[in-house]
Each structure stands twice: as C-alpha cells, then as structure tokens.
Design a protein around this motif. Structure first.
Motif, PDB file in Angstrom:
ATOM      1  N   THR A   1       0.843  -1.203   0.000  1.00 48.24           N
ATOM      2  CA  THR A   1       0.000   0.000   0.000  1.00 48.24           C
ATOM      3  C   THR A   1       0.877   1.252   0.000  1.00 48.24           C
ATOM      4  O   THR A   1       1.790   1.363   0.822  1.00 48.24           O
ATOM      5  CB  THR A   1      -0.907   0.027   1.241  1.00 48.24           C
ATOM      6  OG1 THR A   1      -1.710  -1.155   1.263  1.00 48.24           O
ATOM      7  CG2 THR A   1      -1.817   1.250   1.218  1.00 48.24           C
ATOM      8  N   PRO A   2       0.636   2.199  -0.922  1.00 44.53           N
ATOM      9  CA  PRO A   2       1.449   3.417  -0.958  1.00 44.53           C
ATOM     10  C   PRO A   2       1.202   4.288   0.268  1.00 44.53           C
ATOM     11  O   PRO A   2       0.064   4.489   0.690  1.00 44.53           O
ATOM     12  CB  PRO A   2       0.998   4.116  -2.245  1.00 44.53           C
ATOM     13  CG  PRO A   2      -0.363   3.567  -2.524  1.00 44.53           C
ATOM     14  CD  PRO A   2      -0.370   2.164  -1.999  1.00 44.53           C
ATOM     15  N   ARG A   3       2.277   4.787   0.836  1.00 49.31           N
ATOM     16  CA  ARG A   3       2.188   5.633   2.019  1.00 49.31           C
ATOM     17  C   ARG A   3       3.226   6.761   1.923  1.00 49.31           C
ATOM     18  O   ARG A   3       4.245   6.624   1.244  1.00 49.31           O
ATOM     19  CB  ARG A   3       2.450   4.831   3.292  1.00 49.31           C
ATOM     20  CG  ARG A   3       1.338   3.855   3.664  1.00 49.31           C
ATOM     21  CD  ARG A   3       0.143   4.592   4.229  1.00 49.31           C
ATOM     22  NE  ARG A   3      -0.887   3.684   4.700  1.00 49.31           N
ATOM     23  CZ  ARG A   3      -1.896   3.257   3.972  1.00 49.31           C
ATOM     24  NH1 ARG A   3      -2.006   3.668   2.716  1.00 49.31           N
ATOM     25  NH2 ARG A   3      -2.803   2.447   4.474  1.00 49.31           N
ATOM     26  N   LEU A   4       2.952   7.838   2.629  1.00 49.67           N
ATOM     27  CA  LEU A   4       3.901   8.942   2.730  1.00 49.67           C
ATOM     28  C   LEU A   4       4.784   8.701   3.957  1.00 49.67           C
ATOM     29  O   LEU A   4       4.278   8.477   5.052  1.00 49.67           O
ATOM     30  CB  LEU A   4       3.165  10.274   2.875  1.00 49.67           C
ATOM     31  CG  LEU A   4       4.051  11.518   3.029  1.00 49.67           C
ATOM     32  CD1 LEU A   4       4.728  11.850   1.699  1.00 49.67           C
ATOM     33  CD2 LEU A   4       3.220  12.708   3.507  1.00 49.67           C
ATOM     34  N   LYS A   5       6.100   8.721   3.769  1.00 49.79           N
ATOM     35  CA  LYS A   5       7.020   8.508   4.877  1.00 49.79           C
ATOM     36  C   LYS A   5       7.801   9.785   5.147  1.00 49.79           C
ATOM     37  O   LYS A   5       8.504  10.298   4.280  1.00 49.79           O
ATOM     38  CB  LYS A   5       7.986   7.362   4.574  1.00 49.79           C
ATOM     39  CG  LYS A   5       8.922   7.036   5.739  1.00 49.79           C
ATOM     40  CD  LYS A   5       9.809   5.841   5.434  1.00 49.79           C
ATOM     41  CE  LYS A   5      10.696   5.506   6.631  1.00 49.79           C
ATOM     42  NZ  LYS A   5      11.564   4.332   6.356  1.00 49.79           N
ATOM     43  N   VAL A   6       7.663  10.284   6.370  1.00 50.85           N
ATOM     44  CA  VAL A   6       8.393  11.478   6.803  1.00 50.85           C
ATOM     45  C   VAL A   6       9.378  11.059   7.885  1.00 50.85           C
ATOM     46  O   VAL A   6       8.989  10.465   8.885  1.00 50.85           O
ATOM     47  CB  VAL A   6       7.428  12.557   7.351  1.00 50.85           C
ATOM     48  CG1 VAL A   6       8.213  13.803   7.774  1.00 50.85           C
ATOM     49  CG2 VAL A   6       6.384  12.923   6.302  1.00 50.85           C
ATOM     50  N   VAL A   7      10.651  11.337   7.667  1.00 52.75           N
ATOM     51  CA  VAL A   7      11.697  10.990   8.629  1.00 52.75           C
ATOM     52  C   VAL A   7      12.257  12.274   9.233  1.00 52.75           C
ATOM     53  O   VAL A   7      12.608  13.210   8.513  1.00 52.75           O
ATOM     54  CB  VAL A   7      12.830  10.189   7.958  1.00 52.75           C
ATOM     55  CG1 VAL A   7      13.919   9.846   8.974  1.00 52.75           C
ATOM     56  CG2 VAL A   7      12.280   8.919   7.329  1.00 52.75           C
ATOM     57  N   VAL A   8      12.314  12.323  10.558  1.00 52.80           N
ATOM     58  CA  VAL A   8      12.864  13.480  11.266  1.00 52.80           C
ATOM     59  C   VAL A   8      14.021  13.015  12.145  1.00 52.80           C
ATOM     60  O   VAL A   8      14.227  11.815  12.338  1.00 52.80           O
ATOM     61  CB  VAL A   8      11.781  14.178  12.118  1.00 52.80           C
ATOM     62  CG1 VAL A   8      10.681  14.743  11.237  1.00 52.80           C
ATOM     63  CG2 VAL A   8      11.185  13.207  13.149  1.00 52.80           C
ATOM     64  N   ASP A   9      14.787  13.976  12.659  1.00 48.47           N
ATOM     65  CA  ASP A   9      15.888  13.603  13.545  1.00 48.47           C
ATOM     66  C   ASP A   9      16.180  14.707  14.557  1.00 48.47           C
ATOM     67  O   ASP A   9      15.619  15.803  14.494  1.00 48.47           O
ATOM     68  CB  ASP A   9      17.145  13.235  12.745  1.00 48.47           C
ATOM     69  CG  ASP A   9      17.731  14.410  11.979  1.00 48.47           C
ATOM     70  OD1 ASP A   9      17.948  15.467  12.595  1.00 48.47           O
ATOM     71  OD2 ASP A   9      18.007  14.275  10.775  1.00 48.47           O
ATOM     72  N   ARG A  10      17.083  14.374  15.475  1.00 49.19           N
ATOM     73  CA  ARG A  10      17.484  15.320  16.524  1.00 49.19           C
ATOM     74  C   ARG A  10      18.986  15.587  16.495  1.00 49.19           C
ATOM     75  O   ARG A  10      19.527  16.204  17.412  1.00 49.19           O
ATOM     76  CB  ARG A  10      17.117  14.742  17.895  1.00 49.19           C
ATOM     77  CG  ARG A  10      15.645  14.768  18.207  1.00 49.19           C
ATOM     78  CD  ARG A  10      15.187  16.091  18.724  1.00 49.19           C
ATOM     79  NE  ARG A  10      15.729  16.398  20.043  1.00 49.19           N
ATOM     80  CZ  ARG A  10      15.475  17.514  20.710  1.00 49.19           C
ATOM     81  NH1 ARG A  10      14.695  18.439  20.185  1.00 49.19           N
ATOM     82  NH2 ARG A  10      15.995  17.713  21.895  1.00 49.19           N
TER      83      ARG A  10
END
Length: 244
Positions: free
Chosen positions: A170-179
């Motif tokens: 299933t297509p999904r939007l992936k948002v990756v964040v960091d510190r």
C-alpha cells in the motif's frame, strides 16, 4: 460519472483533472490487457467515458466503441483504480511536503515502536497533521534514556526526508525526522532570535548531548543560547565572526 469523480476528488485530495487522468489511464491499461489489443478510454466533454478498441486486420486498423454496460470485471477495475488514485495522492503529497525538508518542526512524541524508533505527530503544513518517524540512531544517546524524551513530550525536530513508500503493498507517505542535525541547532537559534533578523548563524560542529560550536555574524543574547541549550540538553560555544 460526474458524482463518482467528485467523490474521488474529496476522498483522495486530487483535482478533477487529476482524477480524470487516472480513470482514463486505468481503464485503458486494464482493457488493453484484457482484449489483447490497444484500447483507449477517454472522457467526452459531457464527462461520459468512451472506450474505443483498435484492432488491426489485414493491415487495416479498425475501431469500435465498447459500451460500458458490456464491460465485465468491475470489481477488478475498481480495485486497480482505487490503488492508482491512492498512488497519485501520495505522490502529490510528497511533492507538496518535499519543499519543507531540512526545516524545523515542533512535534509531539506519540509512540515508541518495538525497535525503539520514535513516532512523532507534527504539522509540515499548518493545519495538516502527519505522523513522522524519528529513528533511534538519529536521537542522541543522552536523550534515549532521558525522561524528557518520552511519549507525550513536545520537541523540536529536523525534517530529514519526505518520500513515497510501499507498506505491505500500500502506498504511504514517509516522513523521517531527527534530533542530530546541525541545521536543527541553527534553526532553533534563529527561531529564538526571530527569523526577521538579518544575521548569519552557522553550526560548524555538533557533538550531540555534549557541545555545539556555532559561528555568528554578531553577538546574540544569552537568553537565546540558554533556551536552545535547554531544548537540546547540551553546551553551546558561540563565536562571533563579523566576516560572515
């Protein structure tokens, strides 16, 4: 058909022209495979879908119009159409959100999965909440065991990547964040000082949880340094270089 198009525009956040393009593409591809010859599906000005089959016989290309009522396998077509519309919707979101990569966003930690990655709710675009993931290795060692970096806490994050992915097909939007990004230090200082101020801030080194080395074009208030230090839980050495 007009009602169906309007339904899809609301459900997938697409424009009418985008929905029409996807419907024409899916019908053409599926029916071409089914009939074993080229099939073109096009909407007429009155938004009625017309399906034309092109068949070559004896070097002559013949065409015939297929009535929609004579087409079988509507459940299969619907399944492929909904997947195609979802893919188009995810790609559209990706194009919109890509603009905000490398920016700072404040988000709330809502979950920690079995691999100890942090799930964060934030707004890339005001009013539109998305769930991002902050990988364990993109969080400083000093914060992983800290009670200040737990579910329910609100923290500043650097938007690292925005990409379309397939999750279990299933297509999904992936948002990756960091510190751990140096950009996070720079942007936090600018936020505390006010983005309208005309000055240069450059984080040259950052030892997460220990010390950040920041070069600025002019002296900045101690209160801004203390606020950023408390957010990142690390020391900060600021050097004024008026040549910046």
């Amino acid at each position: 058909m007009q009602e169906t198009i309007s339904l899809f525009t609301r459900k997938y956040g697409l424009t009418r022209s985008e929905v029409i393009t996807e419907v024409e593409k899916v019908f053409s591809e599926i029916l071409t495979r089914r009939y074993g010859c080229e099939v073109v599906a096009l909407f007429q000005p009155d938004l009625q879908l017309e399906v034309v089959v092109y068949n070559e016989a004896g070097g002559i290309v013949q065409q015939r119009v297929v009535e929609l009522n004579n087409i079988r396998g509507w459940n299969t077509i619907k399944k492929h159409l909904e997947k195609s519309l979802l893919v188009a919707s995810v790609f559209k979101q990706t194009r919109q959100y890509k603009y905000y990569e490398r920016e700072l966003r404040w988000g709330e930690i809502t979950a920690i999965d079995t691999e100890r990655n942090y799930h964060v709710e934030l707004e890339l675009i005001p009013g539109e909440t998305v769930t991002a993931v902050c990988p364990l290795n993109r969080v400083g060692l000093h914060e992983r065991s800290s009670g200040k970096f737990a579910i329910g806490e609100k923290r500043a994050f650097h938007v690292r990547r925005v990409d379309p992915v397939f999750l279990n097909g299933t297509p999904r939007l992936k948002v990756v964040v960091d510190r751990v990004s140096k950009t996070l230090v720079e942007t936090l200082l600018k936020e505390r000082l006010g983005f309208s101020q005309n000055m240069t801030i450059l984080c040259t080194k950052r030892y997460v949880g220990q010390k950040s080395f920041v070069v600025v074009s002019r002296r900045i208030p101690k209160s801004a340094i203390v606020a950023v230090k408390q957010e990142l839980n690390e020391h900060m050495q600021v050097i004024v270089d008026r040549k910046l």
